[in-house]
Every structure is written in structure tokens, then in C-alpha cells.
Enzyme design. Structure first.
Site, PDB file in Angstrom:
ATOM      1  CE  LYS A  51      -3.713  -0.674   2.504  1.00 21.66           C
ATOM      2  NZ  LYS A  51      -4.288  -0.937   3.834  1.00 21.66           N
ATOM      3  NE  ARG A 121      -5.214   3.284   3.870  1.00 21.60           N
ATOM      4  CZ  ARG A 121      -5.239   3.542   2.570  1.00 21.60           C
ATOM      5  NH1 ARG A 121      -4.675   4.647   2.092  1.00 21.60           N
ATOM      6  NH2 ARG A 121      -5.809   2.690   1.745  1.00 21.60           N
ATOM      7  N   GLY A 130      -8.672  -7.776   4.281  1.00 19.08           N
ATOM      8  CA  GLY A 130      -9.431  -7.934   5.518  1.00 19.08           C
ATOM      9  C   GLY A 130      -8.630  -8.426   6.708  1.00 19.08           C
ATOM     10  CG  MET A 132      -2.990  -6.540   8.219  1.00 18.67           C
ATOM     11  SD  MET A 132      -2.511  -7.275   9.757  1.00 18.67           S
ATOM     12  CE  MET A 132      -0.785  -7.372   9.485  1.00 18.67           C
ATOM     13  NE  ARG A 373      -5.955  -4.528  -3.243  1.00 14.61           N
ATOM     14  CZ  ARG A 373      -6.487  -4.601  -2.040  1.00 14.61           C
ATOM     15  NH1 ARG A 373      -5.726  -4.566  -0.978  1.00 14.61           N
ATOM     16  NH2 ARG A 373      -7.780  -4.708  -1.876  1.00 14.61           N
ATOM     17  CG  HIS A 491     -14.082 -10.637   4.025  1.00 13.05           C
ATOM     18  ND1 HIS A 491     -14.495 -11.905   4.347  1.00 13.05           N
ATOM     19  CD2 HIS A 491     -12.767 -10.582   4.292  1.00 13.05           C
ATOM     20  CE1 HIS A 491     -13.461 -12.577   4.813  1.00 13.05           C
ATOM     21  NE2 HIS A 491     -12.395 -11.797   4.794  1.00 13.05           N
ATOM     22  CB  SER A 815      11.670 -41.810 -12.892  1.00 11.55           C
ATOM     23  OG  SER A 815      10.524 -41.088 -12.527  1.00 11.55           O
ATOM     24  CB  CYS A 882       7.079 -40.359 -11.677  1.00 16.23           C
ATOM     25  SG  CYS A 882       7.971 -41.500 -10.622  1.00 16.23           S
ATOM     26  CE1 TYR A 902       9.401 -38.225 -16.622  1.00 15.17           C
ATOM     27  CE2 TYR A 902      11.381 -38.431 -17.972  1.00 15.17           C
ATOM     28  CZ  TYR A 902      10.484 -38.969 -17.061  1.00 15.17           C
ATOM     29  OH  TYR A 902      10.666 -40.232 -16.586  1.00 15.17           O
TER      30      TYR A 902
HETATM   31  P1  ADP Z   1      -7.676  -2.416   3.595  1.00 18.83           P
HETATM   32  O1  ADP Z   1      -6.249  -2.828   3.624  1.00 18.83           O
HETATM   33  O2  ADP Z   1      -8.559  -3.278   4.396  1.00 18.83           O
HETATM   34  O3  ADP Z   1      -8.146  -2.163   2.194  1.00 18.83           O
HETATM   35  P2  ADP Z   1      -7.345   0.413   3.851  1.00 18.83           P
HETATM   36  O4  ADP Z   1      -6.168   0.892   4.611  1.00 18.83           O
HETATM   37  O5  ADP Z   1      -7.225   0.479   2.400  1.00 18.83           O
HETATM   38  O6  ADP Z   1      -7.733  -1.022   4.364  1.00 18.83           O
HETATM   39  O7  ADP Z   1      -8.573   1.257   4.336  1.00 18.83           O
HETATM   40  C1  ADP Z   1      -9.893   0.909   4.020  1.00 18.83           C
HETATM   41  C2  ADP Z   1     -10.608   2.082   3.487  1.00 18.83           C
HETATM   42  O8  ADP Z   1     -10.547   3.166   4.366  1.00 18.83           O
HETATM   43  C3  ADP Z   1     -10.039   2.626   2.193  1.00 18.83           C
HETATM   44  O9  ADP Z   1     -10.550   1.960   1.111  1.00 18.83           O
HETATM   45  C4  ADP Z   1     -10.499   4.035   2.200  1.00 18.83           C
HETATM   46  O10 ADP Z   1     -11.755   4.146   1.598  1.00 18.83           O
HETATM   47  C5  ADP Z   1     -10.591   4.372   3.649  1.00 18.83           C
HETATM   48  N1  ADP Z   1      -9.459   5.228   3.972  1.00 18.83           N
HETATM   49  C6  ADP Z   1      -8.224   4.874   4.338  1.00 18.83           C
HETATM   50  N2  ADP Z   1      -7.457   5.956   4.512  1.00 18.83           N
HETATM   51  C7  ADP Z   1      -8.229   7.018   4.225  1.00 18.83           C
HETATM   52  C8  ADP Z   1      -8.012   8.425   4.205  1.00 18.83           C
HETATM   53  N3  ADP Z   1      -6.830   8.941   4.490  1.00 18.83           N
HETATM   54  N4  ADP Z   1      -9.039   9.196   3.858  1.00 18.83           N
HETATM   55  C9  ADP Z   1     -10.235   8.673   3.575  1.00 18.83           C
HETATM   56  N5  ADP Z   1     -10.507   7.367   3.568  1.00 18.83           N
HETATM   57  C10 ADP Z   1      -9.514   6.541   3.895  1.00 18.83           C
HETATM   58 MG    MG Z   2      -7.747  -0.859   0.977  1.00 19.95          MG
END
Ligand code: ADP
Ligand code: MG
Ligand code: MG
Length: 926
Positions: A51, A121, A130, A132, A373, A491, A815, A882, A902
């Protein structure tokens, strides 16, 4: 309005200089900025997490990203190495980071006029959906919330942020979560209660008033106090440090550990933490949050795909609490923002040259990018993306091959619903097609019961209102997943796509009653254990059990079904397989014992048999009687007489296989299992056999007793049998050569490769080779024909591997029997390992099941030694594998490194092995 324009201007200014220059981690630098000044870039995923690295990269290419900073994964490593303490320089660097955000946004952390709020984050190297938890709106307390309300003139918004913050922080940092006896999150229960207290019904969150939200915050704080015994933290810096600790702490939570184990992510990698200025999707109807893909990740179509929620923060979209609208709707509701997103979609694909999964927020009509990503995709989408992007000249063909995950390819061969059967099945609900394929199963409403049922051998369908990370075990156990709420980026959908599970999401007509353990759909009630069927390609739900049929690829390749061959899926698959043939160095053979299996494997592209087990040739029909007669025989003469009865059967079997092979080689393994496996063990069967063979039951029981072994895996088996009873090998060799003579006379080339199992000493092999040559000489003379054949051995015990140079003087090929080689090298019986291996995986004693993926550092060394010594003993010796590992992508990469000629695997694994072998060859060259 648009209070964060500054932020937007800032990152734009630094944009435009497309750079991916590698910055190596600097010692003592724990915090990397992105925004006006951007320290990192997209190549720095190990240090900044996926990220963080991509937030930096997006800043660099001029996309609108709110400013922030990334705390590196090195801090996570430090944290766990030092009893959860931080490097001393961290705090100062974080303070500098926050100061930079203050400067760029014109707000101040904890300020009573214009407070800066941040998100905290997590971000591991590979995204872990989902796993973290993110905390939004951090920096709010009873004072700053009033400031935010005054500054924006929007108290509802300010209090909405505050209640979200207390809820998330309470859950993630303070651990106020569902207890084992609860079916709902405690905060959600509080919300529901408030709605019922005040409105006597469930209403949308967006309808809650300022007063409702104030009350909610009070109740939330009371809940926190009750559960954790202390007050909710007020100071923004305390909140921030708590949140950072929680992110690092979550790296070792159960969910994250389960996920890492499933995907083999080493725990040493650690996670980074991103702290980022907030932008707000919840300021009103000109705002919103969404998740989108640059193309459709379920079926691969080139279309803008995704969804958004008006007046919401990002968590709402992913959590599946409200069902979002498709992005196409934005075109009508916010055309300017939509156009901006279209532009971003194209910029992303051109820059990253792969399909992106991105998260955005619109604040008062202005678009902000929060994440991008490479999009998770189904095997079907991966195939179409790769072929399409090659056509569009975004990628070359080698990249296209690499873009198809080998371990997912089997999804394309998975069954679909039988057309006739499904036509008669009642569609009871529709939802979003989130994971393609067809699944039928007994429904279970929670993960534990789903797992238990699957362990009983039931086919299971997990049905939930929405899934959360706690359901992961249940999702793994289930054939398919059905949810009542949540969209294509919920999720359930994300995880299903990744695991290749069939999934239908957001089937609103499905009412789930966790208490009663029932599912009601338009008046029909289904109890746990009842059957439902789901079509994850079309998004349909059927009552009852529906039969499944072969996929287009299987129908086209194996059955020559014309309509299937015309489908795009089939044609793309053929294209991929053709590229694989161009790229590969290793050949792919198959493990097959019958003509039918052989034909299937060849249709899938196998170029020979790598292992033909001859055991079953002794079992079928009344052959077993002759076999038993042979085993019970007291003299060589009697044994030969019994074997003579078996010869014609085996000859026919081999002839059928040779015909099916159409000139491809066949490695034929001589009798391997211990003889007692062929004898009857129940008194009835023994009495029966006694009658047939006209001997006493006692004779039979005596022989069974005599043949009993304490440790059959290490007992009288493999070449030891052929040495003890050369007439068995003689019969088998004769059957092979007579069949070869017959088929060769029909004009089909025959290339038998006779393989002697379990050789540990060169002399063992020599004794058997002599028997084989003698049979060959005899048959060639009798039938006046010249046959070409090889005799070689299986390398499957350590002594065989270690003396491979000697053995290679006699063996024309090796083999690797990696199943037995693993058993004997580890001194671990595969069939008994179930009682302790799961714990070994949990304790990370073994990273992967060594019977599924070769243990490279141990067993792998034996393979390498034997390959090197084998080549020394006989230059150019043919080398193959094998064992089960021959169809496992990770193992195939290893065999490419060792330089085997192989790999061989079961017929349906052949496409997977071809793809993995091609990818291994391409990575070896790169
Ligand atoms: P995950 O790894 O579960 O996708 P994120 O860190 O991407 O978690 O956060 C989930 C959501 O929170 C993001 O999709 C975004 O919409 C919102 N978010 C995260 N940081 C910000 C921010 N600085 N401003 C507004 N929304 C945020
Ligand atoms: Mg996200
Ligand atoms: Mg073996």
C-alpha cells in the site's frame, strides 16, 4: 467545503516525473513521506508494504493522493525482536511526518480550530484482504469533534466521523469484539438497539441525526469502559501510538496467521503502517467512497468495474454493511467525478501494465486516490486479461504467460452446472456473480459448523449475511459461498476470488436466521444440512442439488465438443498452452495406468507416460485369483504356472496403453507394493479363496501371517520382490515386450522404458536388468522383431540417491519417486503424518506439507546430488520426476533449477504442470 484542496494541490505539484528509481533503505530511516515530497516508490514493497509503495508511486505519476507517511516494515521486525518496543528514533520521525501533513493540509493535529484527522492503515508486502484493520478519523475527541463541526459547518458529518472512530478504534485497538457466544459485533448491536429505541425499526446509518450520533458515541464509550475497564483515550498522540501498535500487533493475530499459512507468506516480512491525512466521503450527497477495478476481475471483460456508496467512508464499501451501487451509476450522479475516474483508470493501466484494483473517495465532488494494487482475479479473468493485454500490446507474450497463476489454473477445468439438470432447477434468488463456477452443497450458517461438516465428508455451502475474516476457515472448507448482503468488493467476494471458490454475493432475497439456523427465500425455508446450489458465473441460487458438467475446456479438449471449442475461454486457453509449449524446457508427462487416462493426458498436452503403475493389473476381475495363487504357491513351478495366467491380461493392458500413446514413451514401473496387500484379510474372503484354490483356510491364514510385516513401507517390496521372485519380473517384462511387438506390427511406434523401483544398490538393478534383457531377447527372437527400450530405475531411497553415480552405470534413466524419497529421507510415513503434520505447519517446523511441495533444502538436496552424480556416471542420462510433486507448481520450479528433463503428473494436472514448467523456464532465463 473541499477542505483538503491543499492536499490535492500538493501531490499534483510533485507529480509528472515518472520515476521508479530504486531507493535503497537508509539505515535509521523509519518514516518515508508521500505527498509534496515523496521518498518512496512502487518498487519498495518489501520496505514500505504494497500500500505504502503504491501510494508513493501514485504521487509520483501525478494522481491525487492525500499526503501521508509510511512507517517501514523494519519497525515491525524491530518491534517483535524487542518485546514490542520501537526504535528510539521513531517518535521524532513520526512527529516530523505529522508536521509535514499539518503544513500541507493547513490543519493541526489535535487543534481546536481546524483539526487534522488521519487514517492509520496497515500494509503488508502482499495485500492481505481484511486481515489487518484500518482506523479512520483518528484525532477526534470530545473537543476536536466540536471544532470539526464548527469548521465544516456540518455537525452531522463531524459526529458521524467521531462515532466511526470510536467504533473502529474500540474494535481494532482496544479489542472490543464479538465474543464466541455472540453472532454480532457488539458495536453493531449497540447501533441496532439505538435504532430500535428511537425509530422502532432498522434504518440506514445515513438517516441517523446529530443527536442520535452523539448518543451513539456515549453508548460506545460506555461499552468500551465496560469491556476493557478504562476510558477511551482522548489525546490524539496517545490514539496514534495505540493505533500504530495495534497494526503491528495484528500481524500476529490468528486471522493473519491463518492467511499467511494458506498463502505461504513468511512471518518475517512484517507489515508497514501508513498514516495519512483524511479525506471525507461522508460530508453529504456530493461525496462518497468506492472500490473499482480497471477491468472485470470475475470474468475478465474490459469494462470499468466497481462500486461506490454515496455519503460513506471507505470501510462501508468493503465491509458489505450497505450494498453499494455499480460505478456506472456515478456517470449519472456525478459525471465530473466519473470522467476523472475514467481518466485515472487509463493512467493506472498504462503505468502499471496490469489490471488495478483501486480505492477512491470523493469529497465534495473531488476524487482522491487511496490505494492501488494489482487486482486479484479469478483464473478465468487472468486468462482473458493476459490474452487481451497482449493483443493491446500492453504486455509481451512471456509476460502474458507469467500473468496466469499456475496453482489457480485448475479452476478453469472445474465443472459447470449440467445444462439439462439446471434447466429444471428452480432459481430462488439472484445475487452478484462474485466467484465463477458451479457449486452444490449442504448449507451451514457459521464457519465452525461448516468446517465440521466438511470434515465429515459433506459438500458444504457456507451461507452468511455477509462474511468477515473470522469466516475464513469456513470459506476454505466450503465448496461455495452465498451471502445476502455485500457487493462484488465485499470480503466474501475478494476472498472467494482469490481462493477460486464459487461465490454469489448480495442475494438480497436470502434471509438468514442465525438463531434458528435457517435460510428463508421467498417463503421457502431451508434448514442447515439442506441442499442449495449456486452459479457464481451467473449469480443464481437454486434450490436443491444440481448436477454438474465438464467445463468448456475439458469438453473441448477431451471430448472434442465443437460448441465448446468455439468459446472464447477455450480459444484463450489454447493460446496460453501454445505459448507454454514455446517457452518450456521441461517436457510434461503423465502418471497413467489405463488407455483412457493416457488419452486424456495426451489431449491436455502430455508427451508420454512418466509413471505407469502396474499394481492394478493384478487386481482387476479374476486376475486377483491368479495373483493370490501365485503368492500362495509353494514352488517356483507353481508360481510360474499362476503367473502364466496373468501374462495375457498384462499384455493386453500394455498394448492398450501403447496404442493410446501413439508413439510417445511410457515409463513402466514393475510390481512395487508388498505382497500381503494382495491377500484377503477377512475370514469370509479367506474361506472363499480357500475353496477356489482347493486349499485349507489354515494354509491361507498361515501365509497371511507369514507375510505380515511390522513396517510394510520399508519391507518386502519394490525391486526386493523381483529379486526374491525373478519370475514376477520376467512375466512383466515378457508382457511389455509381447505387447510392444504386437502394437509395433500395427505400425505404431512403441517406446517402453522399464523402471525398477526402490533401488538402493547397483547390484539390485543389475539383477533385474538381466531378467529384462533376457525377456527382450526371447520375445524379439520369437516374434522376429526389433524393439527399442530402456531400462532405468526410480530414485526413491537416500542410498540410491547418494550412490547415483554407480547406479547410473547400469540405469539408462532415473525417475525421482519423490513420494517415497520424502518418506524415507524424513523417516516420516505419509499415511501416518496426518496426526502430527498439521501441528508442524502451525509451529512452522515445516513451511509447507512436504508431501505436496518438495522439501527443497532436505529432500531437494538428495535430488540434486542424484542428478549430478547420475550425469557423472552416465553423461546425458535422462532424468524425470514422477511423485505427487510433479504436478505442484512450486516443486516444478525447483525441478527446472535442477535441470530435469521432464515432470510427470496426473492427467488433469497436466495443464497446470505445463504452465508451471513454462513459467519456471521463463523465470530461469530472466
Ligand atoms: P484495507 O487494507 O482493508 O483495504 P485500507 O487501509 O485500504 O484497508 O482502508 C480501508 C478504506 O478506508 C479505504 O478503502 C479508504 O476508503 C478508507 N481510507 C483509508 N485511509 C483514508 C483516508 N486517508 N481518507 C479517507 N478514507 C480513507
Ligand atoms: Mg484498501
Ligand atoms: Mg515408491
Amino acid at each position: 467545503m473541499a477542505k483538503t484542496k491543499a492536499a490535492r494541490g500538493v501531490s499534483k505539484k510533485s507529480g509528472g516525473k515518472k520515476t521508479t528509481a530504486k531507493a535503497s533503505p537508509k539505515a535509521g530511516k523509519y518514516v518515508y513521506w508521500f505527498g509534496r515530497k515523496t521518498d518512496g516508490n512502487g518498487t519498495m514493497k518489501p520496505l514500505l508494504g504494497g500500500k505504502g509503495a503504491n501510494l508513493a508511486e501514485m504521487c509520483r505519476i501525478g494522481l491525487p493522493v492525500p499526503p501521508g507517511f509510511t512507517i517501514t516494515t523494519e519497525v515491525c521486525t524491530y518491534y517483535y525482536a524487542n518485546k514490542r518496543a520501537y526504535p528510539s528514533a521513531l517518535k521524532t520521525q513520526m512527529q516530523a511526518g505529522v508536521a509535514a501533513l499539518e503544513q500541507q493540509t493547513g490543519k493541526k493535529f489535535g487543534d481546536l480550530k481546524n483539526p487534522l484527522l488521519v487514517s492509520v492503515r496497515s500494509g503488508a508486502r502482499d495485500s492481505m484482504p481484511g486481515m489487518m484493520d484500518t482506523i479512520l478519523n483518528l484525532g477526534l475527541n470530545d473537543d476536536t469533534v466540536e471544532a470539526l463541526a464548527r469548521k465544516t459547518g456540518n455537525p452531522r458529518f463531524a459526529w458521524d466521523c467521531y462515532r466511526r472512530f470510536v467504533q473502529m478504534y474500540g474494535d481494532v485497538v482496544l479489542g472490543v469484539q464479538k465474543r464466541p457466544d455472540e453472532d454480532h459485533e457488539p458495536f453493531e448491536t449497540v447501533i441496532e438497539k439505538l435504532k430500535h429505541d428511537r425509530y422502532h425499526q432498522d434504518i440506514e446509518d445515513t438517516r441517523l441525526t446529530v443527536d442520535d450520533l452523539r448518543e451513539l458515541v456515549l453508548r460506545f464509550k460506555a461499552l468500551v469502559k465496560e469491556r476493557v475497564g478504562r476510558e477511551f483515550p482522548k489525546s490524539p498522540w496517545d490514539q496514534l501510538m495505540g493505533a500504530v501498535g495495534a497494526v503491528f500487533g495484528s500481524w500476529m493475530n490468528d486471522r493473519a496467521i491463518v492467511y499467511r499459512r494458506k498463502y505461504n507468506i513468511p512471518s518475517e516480512w512484517g507489515t508497514a503502517v501508513n498514516v495519512q491525512a483524511m479525506v471525507y466521503g461522508n460530508t453529504g450527497d456530493e461525496s462518497g467512497s468506492g472500490v473499482a477495478f480497471t477491468r472485470n476481475p470475475a470474468n475478465g471483460a474490459k469494462e470499468f468495474y466497481g462500486e461506490f456508496l454515496i455519503n460513506a467512508q471507505g470501510e462501508d464499501v468493503v465491509a458489505g454493511v450497505r450494498t453499494p451501487e455499480p460505478v456506472a451509476e456515478l456517470k449519472k450522479q456525478m459525471p465530473k467525478a466519473y470522467n476523472e475516474l475514467e481518466r485515472i483508470r487509463q493512467t493506472l493501466e498504462r503505468h502499471f501494465k496490469d489490471v488495478q484494483d483501486f480505492e477512491f473517495t470523493i469529497e465534495d465532488g473531488v476524487v482522491y486516490m487511496l490505494q492501488t494494487r494489482n487486482g486479484k482475479r479469478t483464473a478465468m479473468a487472468a486468462l482473458k486479461f493476459s490474452v487481451d493485454m497482449h493483443k493491446e500490446k500492453l504486455i509481451d507474450w512471456k509476460t502474458a504467460v507469467m500473468r496466469n497463476p499456475a496453482d489457480q489454473l485448475e479452476q478453469l477445468l472445474a465443472p459447470v452446472f449440467d445444462t439439462a439438470d439446471v434447466a429444471n432447477a428452480p432459481v430462488i434468488a439472484t445475487g452478484l456473480p462474485a466467484g465463477p463456477g458451479a457449486a452444490s452443497g449442504r448449507i451451514y450458517l457459521n464457519a465452525d459448523r461448516a468446517v465440521t461438516a466438511a470434515e465429515r465428508g459433506e459438500k458444504v455451502l457456507l451461507v452468511r449475511v455477509e462474511t468477515s475474516p473470522e469466516d475464513l476457515r469456513g470459506m476454505i472448507a466450503a465448496e461455495g459461498i452465498l451471502t445476502a448482503r455485500g457487493g462484488v468488493s465485499s470480503h466474501a467476494a475478494l476472498v472467494a476470488r482469490q481462493m477460486g471458490k464459487v461465490c454469489v454475493c448480495g442475494a438480497a432475497a436470502v434471509e438468514v436466521d442465525y438463531q434458528a439456523r435457517t435460510v428463508t427465500v421467498v417463503g421457502r425455508t431451508f434448514k442447515e444440512g439442506d441442499w442449495l446450489s449456486i452459479d457464481g458465473t451467473a449469480g443464481k441460487v437454486y434450490a436443491g442439488q444440481v448436477k454438474t458438467a465438464a467445463s468448456e475446456i475439458v469438453a473441448g479438449m477431451l471430448e472434442g465438443h465443437e460448441a465448446s471449442k468455439r468459446t472464447e475461454k477455450f480459444r484463450n486457453f489454447q493460446q496460453l498452452m501454445k505459448w507454454c509449449s514455446d517457452a518450456t524446457r521441461m517436457a510434461v508427462r503423465t502418471n497413467a495406468d489405463t488407455p483412457e487416462q493416457t488419452e486424456n493426458a495426451i489431449a491436455f498436452g502430455a508427451v508420454g507416460i512418466g509413471l505407469c503403475r502396474t499394481e492394478h493389473m493384478f487386481f482387476e476381475g479374476d486376475r486377483i485369483d491368479a495373483m493370490r495363487e501365485m503368492i500362495l504357491a509353494e514352488t517356483t513351478e507353481a508360481r510360474k504356472a499362476a503367473l502364466a495366467k496373468l501374462l495375457p491380461y498384462q499384455r493386453d493392458d500394455f498394448a492398450g496403453i501403447f496404442r493410446a500413446l501413439k508413439g510417445y514413451p511410457a515409463t513402466i514401473r514393475f510390481l512395487d507394493p508388498p505382497l500381503h496387500e494382495f491377500l484377503p484379510h477377512t475370514p469370509e474372503q479367506q474361506a472363499d479363496l480357500a475353496k477356489k484354490l482347493k486349499v485349507t483356510v489354515e494354509t491361507i491364514q498361515g501365509r497371511v501371517h507369514q507375510l505380515h510385516e511390522f513396517n510394510p513401507m520399508l519391507g518386502f517390496r519394490g525391486c526386493r520382490l523381483g529379486i526374491g521372485y525373478p519370475e514376477i519380473s520376467e512375466m512383466q517384462a515378457r508382457a511389455v515386450f509381447e505387447a510392444a511387438a504386437i502394437v509395433q506390427k500395427e505400425g505404431i511406434k512403441v517406446r517402453p522404458e522399464i523402471m525398477i523401483p526402490l533401488v538402493a544398490f547397483k547390484r539390485e538393478l543389475d539383477l533385474q536388468i538381466e531378467v529384462v534383457h533376457e525377456a527382450a531377447r526371447a520375445v524379439q527372437a520369437e516374434r522376429k522383431i526389433k524393439l527399442s527400450y530402456l531400462v532405468g530405475t526410480m530414485i526413491e531411497v537416500p542410498r540410491g540417491a547418494l550412490t547415483a553415480d554407480e547406479i547410473a552405470q547400469s540405469a539408462e534413466f532415473f525417475s525421482f519417486g519423490t513420494n517415497d524419497l520424502t518418506q524415507t529421507a524424513l523417516g516420516m510415513s505419509r499415511d501416518d503424518s496426518g496426526s502430527f503434520l498439521p501441528q508442524y505447519a502451525e509451529l512452522e517446523i515445516v513451511k509447507k506439507n512436504p508431501f505436496a511441495t518438495i522439501d527443497q533444502s532436505g529432500v531437494g538436496q538428495l535430488v540434486e546430488i542424484a542428478a549430478t552424480k547420475g550425469r557423472a556416471g552416465r553423461p546425458g542420462i535422462k532424468l524425470g520426476i514422477c511423485g505427487e510433486h510433479g504436478g505442484d507448481p512450486a516443486s516444478i520450479h525447483f525441478f527446472e533449477k535442477v535441470g530435469l528433463d521432464y515432470v510427470s503428473c496426473s492427467p488433469y494436472r497436466v495443464p497446470v504442470a505445463r504452465l508451471a514448467a513454462a513459467q519456471a523456464a521463463l523465470s530461469a532465463k530472466a
